[in-house]
Design a protein around this motif. Structure first.
Motif, PDB file in Angstrom:
ATOM      1  N   ASP A   3       0.809  -1.216   0.000  1.00 49.26           N
ATOM      2  CA  ASP A   3       0.000   0.000   0.000  1.00 49.26           C
ATOM      3  C   ASP A   3       0.844   1.269   0.000  1.00 49.26           C
ATOM      4  OD1 ASP A   3       0.159  -1.524   2.643  1.00 49.26           O
ATOM      5  OD2 ASP A   3       0.032   0.555   3.289  1.00 49.26           O
ATOM      6  N   TYR A 266      13.934  11.423  23.114  1.00 49.65           N
ATOM      7  CA  TYR A 266      13.984  10.099  22.598  1.00 49.65           C
ATOM      8  C   TYR A 266      15.246  10.133  21.742  1.00 49.65           C
ATOM      9  CZ  TYR A 266      11.477  13.212  19.519  1.00 49.65           C
ATOM     10  OH  TYR A 266      11.105  14.306  18.791  1.00 49.65           O
TER      11      TYR A 266
ATOM     12  N   LEU B 137       1.988   9.672   7.019  1.00 51.76           N
ATOM     13  CA  LEU B 137       1.964   8.795   5.846  1.00 51.76           C
ATOM     14  C   LEU B 137       2.633   9.463   4.641  1.00 51.76           C
ATOM     15  CD1 LEU B 137       0.945   6.200   4.428  1.00 51.76           C
ATOM     16  CD2 LEU B 137      -1.138   7.456   3.849  1.00 51.76           C
ATOM     17  N   ILE B 140       6.424  10.033   4.759  1.00 50.08           N
ATOM     18  CA  ILE B 140       7.165   8.798   4.540  1.00 50.08           C
ATOM     19  C   ILE B 140       7.012   8.301   3.097  1.00 50.08           C
ATOM     20  CG2 ILE B 140       7.168   6.331   5.147  1.00 50.08           C
ATOM     21  CD1 ILE B 140       6.802   7.257   8.080  1.00 50.08           C
ATOM     22  N   ALA B 141       5.771   8.256   2.610  1.00 51.67           N
ATOM     23  CA  ALA B 141       5.538   7.677   1.283  1.00 51.67           C
ATOM     24  C   ALA B 141       5.970   8.616   0.161  1.00 51.67           C
ATOM     25  CB  ALA B 141       4.062   7.322   1.119  1.00 51.67           C
ATOM     26  N   GLU B 148      12.719   8.595  12.020  1.00 52.24           N
ATOM     27  CA  GLU B 148      13.373   9.565  12.903  1.00 52.24           C
ATOM     28  C   GLU B 148      13.219  10.980  12.358  1.00 52.24           C
ATOM     29  OE1 GLU B 148      14.674   5.754  14.065  1.00 52.24           O
ATOM     30  OE2 GLU B 148      14.707   6.644  12.085  1.00 52.24           O
ATOM     31  N   ALA B 151       9.754  12.149  13.000  1.00 52.13           N
ATOM     32  CA  ALA B 151       9.621  12.488  14.424  1.00 52.13           C
ATOM     33  C   ALA B 151      10.192  13.880  14.682  1.00 52.13           C
ATOM     34  CB  ALA B 151      10.328  11.445  15.281  1.00 52.13           C
ATOM     35  N   ILE B 156       7.305  14.818  17.417  1.00 48.57           N
ATOM     36  CA  ILE B 156       6.577  13.758  18.113  1.00 48.57           C
ATOM     37  C   ILE B 156       7.552  12.598  18.300  1.00 48.57           C
ATOM     38  CG2 ILE B 156       4.270  14.371  17.257  1.00 48.57           C
ATOM     39  CD1 ILE B 156       4.578  12.267  15.094  1.00 48.57           C
ATOM     40  N   PRO B 157       7.294  11.709  19.271  1.00 51.70           N
ATOM     41  CA  PRO B 157       8.202  10.580  19.461  1.00 51.70           C
ATOM     42  C   PRO B 157       8.119   9.604  18.291  1.00 51.70           C
ATOM     43  CG  PRO B 157       6.743  10.870  21.355  1.00 51.70           C
ATOM     44  CD  PRO B 157       6.224  11.752  20.270  1.00 51.70           C
ATOM     45  N   VAL B 158       9.197   8.857  18.094  1.00 52.14           N
ATOM     46  CA  VAL B 158       9.236   7.891  17.001  1.00 52.14           C
ATOM     47  C   VAL B 158       8.103   6.865  17.145  1.00 52.14           C
ATOM     48  CG1 VAL B 158      10.603   6.087  15.902  1.00 52.14           C
ATOM     49  CG2 VAL B 158      11.693   8.182  16.630  1.00 52.14           C
ATOM     50  N   ARG B 164       0.987   6.112  14.088  1.00 49.73           N
ATOM     51  CA  ARG B 164       0.188   6.863  13.113  1.00 49.73           C
ATOM     52  C   ARG B 164       0.293   6.242  11.726  1.00 49.73           C
ATOM     53  NH1 ARG B 164       1.122  13.326  14.097  1.00 49.73           N
ATOM     54  NH2 ARG B 164       0.398  13.413  16.250  1.00 49.73           N
ATOM     55  N   LEU B 165       1.509   5.815  11.389  1.00 47.21           N
ATOM     56  CA  LEU B 165       1.707   5.215  10.068  1.00 47.21           C
ATOM     57  C   LEU B 165       0.905   3.926   9.947  1.00 47.21           C
ATOM     58  CD1 LEU B 165       3.177   5.273   7.326  1.00 47.21           C
ATOM     59  CD2 LEU B 165       4.981   3.912   8.377  1.00 47.21           C
ATOM     60  N   ARG B 169      -1.998   3.275   7.208  1.00 47.92           N
ATOM     61  CA  ARG B 169      -1.906   2.200   6.220  1.00 47.92           C
ATOM     62  C   ARG B 169      -3.093   1.257   6.336  1.00 47.92           C
ATOM     63  NH1 ARG B 169       4.161  -0.074   5.803  1.00 47.92           N
ATOM     64  NH2 ARG B 169       3.142  -1.213   4.143  1.00 47.92           N
ATOM     65  N   VAL B 172      -5.941   2.877   4.598  1.00 44.75           N
ATOM     66  CA  VAL B 172      -5.771   2.846   3.142  1.00 44.75           C
ATOM     67  C   VAL B 172      -6.092   1.447   2.614  1.00 44.75           C
ATOM     68  CG1 VAL B 172      -4.033   2.916   1.309  1.00 44.75           C
ATOM     69  CG2 VAL B 172      -4.125   4.745   3.004  1.00 44.75           C
ATOM     70  N   ARG B 173      -5.566   0.441   3.305  1.00 43.37           N
ATOM     71  CA  ARG B 173      -5.810  -0.932   2.855  1.00 43.37           C
ATOM     72  C   ARG B 173      -7.292  -1.276   2.919  1.00 43.37           C
ATOM     73  NH1 ARG B 173      -0.509  -2.603   5.173  1.00 43.37           N
ATOM     74  NH2 ARG B 173      -1.513  -2.742   7.189  1.00 43.37           N
TER      75      ARG B 173
END
Lengths: 304, 192
Positions: A3, A266, B137, B140-141, B148, B151, B156-158, B164-165, B169, B172-173
């Protein structure tokens, strides 16, 4: 089914622009930067002023009398049992306990409303001095000395909701703009670690579980306000309870003074606060700034 | 070459040198804004992104040599202020995906009907994600940031990036699965 790859296909056909195509945007940026430096619309100015002060004081207030700091050796990690290495957090907390103890050894001066907080900081080659109004209603001053120049920047006090407008580095008392007083000293901050943690949580702006944001709040308080010894100690003790503390060894502050870094991130990527290795006195932030002197004075321009 | 954090630090004393940051990253930030808001809005907002960065440069974390994630974060904030423009852009693309195969020249005639309806579904799913999930999303995409970097960009933390990702996903799927879970869709899309 991949996806992610399908989402990637949706990104459309926007090209990476060449320099020429970006020239109009670049021009707008430069114009905007110029307006920022030389005073844009009056409405934007109070915000800008606060920002600049905050940047100057990025490292936070050190101690009144760094020179007088007594070398109190605090044994790191006395709880090391059976050769076990203590958690990084415990070690970082020890440094902060030390910083709290160092804070309590400072002279306790309660500033009067009509006085000013004098702070001298260094960032690389630039030395900055500021005189900030204790209650935010008196006119203060920021003096930056990068290399050989001296730049004076007036900080108009906020009286009855109005502050004088500054133009070209000068105050114009005939023209005023709306403002909110920004006191350099808050008399009602908690002196107890629990209450301080509550205070931090109540004023917390980050996402739940983001200790890095909480660390920044600690830093902001340290950086923007004059804190009396008990409040300062409570802040360090509260800070020691924030999860995610890490020690960053062998760092230096903005004046090159070596120390121990403490970061709340972190993965240790946030800017770290620097503490003296021996006395654990707060020094500044890693590489960017150093607090050299903090004092309460009666007039703008007066040095301790 | 000086890294970004050195340039930004220097810009505290020499503000004009901040233009170097623009020269290094503006094309990528512009493309990101164009992907999310359309070309016209991107043209307007790219300067605003860098001006905001200029104002906030005193808060820049000196331990980050690469300023791009930070700039993506500022651009993402601006996208958040133009949510309606973003949804309009996605609707427009949904319509394009349905009607105009020529915008996707890789399409083959025999596959493009399916591929286009797939794109329409995907675009619709994107529009329906919560803003925070969509930010993660797409960074990244589309922008190929690491967890990282995302983030750092969104402060926001990793762990939050990951969750969230995953949620995005999953949605979406699910949107795709509602018509036909067959994997041939993907083959057609990538081959076509």
């Amino acid at each position: 089914m991949d996806d992610l790859r399908m989402v990637r296909e949706l990104s459309g056909n926007a090209p990476l622009l060449k320099t020429d195509d970006l020239a109009p945007a670049r021009g707008r940026l430069l114009a905007g930067m110029g307006a920022e430096q030389h005073g844009g619309e009056p409405a934007a100015r109070p915000v800008r002023r606060t920002r600049r002060v905050r940047r100057l004081l990025l490292a936070g207030w050190a101690t009144a009398g760094v020179a007088a700091a007594v070398a109190a050796v605090l044994v790191l990690a006395p709880d090391r049992i059976g050769g076990q290495v203590p958690a990084a957090h415990a070690e970082a907390a020890q440094v902060l306990h030390g910083a709290a103890a160092a804070a309590l050894r400072l002279p306790d001066v309660e500033p009067r409303r009509d006085q000013f907080i004098y702070t001298k900081t260094r960032s690389g080659n630039s030395t900055d001095e500021s005189w900030l109004s204790v209650d935010g209603t008196h006119d203060g001053l920021l003096r930056q000395t990068p290399a050989t120049d001296v730049e004076n920047m007036p900080l108009p006090g906020c009286r009855d909701g109005r502050a004088a407008v500054t133009r070209g580095g000068r105050m114009d008392p005939r023209q005023t703009e709306p403002c909110t007083p920004s006191p350099a000293y808050l008399p009602d901050l908690p002196t107890d670690p629990d209450a301080m943690l509550d205070h931090l949580n109540a004023n917390y702006r980050g996402e739940p579980g983001d200790s890095n944001a909480l660390g920044k709040d600690v830093h902001d308080l340290l950086a923007s306000k004059y804190l009396r010894p008990q409040v300062r100690a409570a802040l360090f003790e509260a800070a020691a309870r924030i999860p995610g503390l890490t020690v960053v060894p062998d760092v230096a502050d903005g004046a090159g003074r070596p120390g121990i870094g403490i970061a709340w991130s972190y993965e240790g990527r946030s800017g770290a606060l620097v503490f003296d290795e021996t006395s654990h006195t707060f020094l500044g932030t890693v590489g960017t700034s150093a607090v050299l002197e903090v004092a309460v004075v009666d007039e703008v321009g007066q040095r301790p | 070459m000086e890294d970004d954090s050195t340039v930004i630090e220097r810009s505290a004393r020499d503000p004009d040198c901040f233009a170097v940051i623009f020269d290094r990253h503006a094309s990528h930030i512009h493309r990101y804004l164009a992907r999310r808001l359309g070309r016209e809005t991107a043209d307007d907002l790219v300067a605003e992104t860098f001006l905001t960065a200029f104002r906030k440069r005193g808060q820049y974390d000196p331990q980050r040599p690469d300023a791009r994630p930070w700039l993506y974060g500022i651009a993402t904030n601006l996208v958040g202020q133009h949510r309606r423009a973003e949804l309009r852009e996605y609707r427009l693309r949904q319509a394009l995906a349905a009607d105009r195969g020529e915008d996707f020249p890789a399409d083959r005639i025999d596959a493009d009907v399916t591929a286009r309806s797939l794109r329409r579904l995907l675009t619709g799913a994107l529009a329906e994600l919560s803003p925070g999930d969509r930010d993660v999303l797409l960074l990244i995409a589309w922008e190929e940031l690491t967890y990282e970097q995302v983030a750092a960009a969104l402060t926001i933390p990793v762990g939050t990036v990951r969750s969230r990702l995953n949620r995005a996903r999953r949605k979406v799927r699910r949107a795709l699965g509602e018509t036909d879970p067959s994997t041939t869709f993907e083959e057609r899309l990538s081959n076509g």
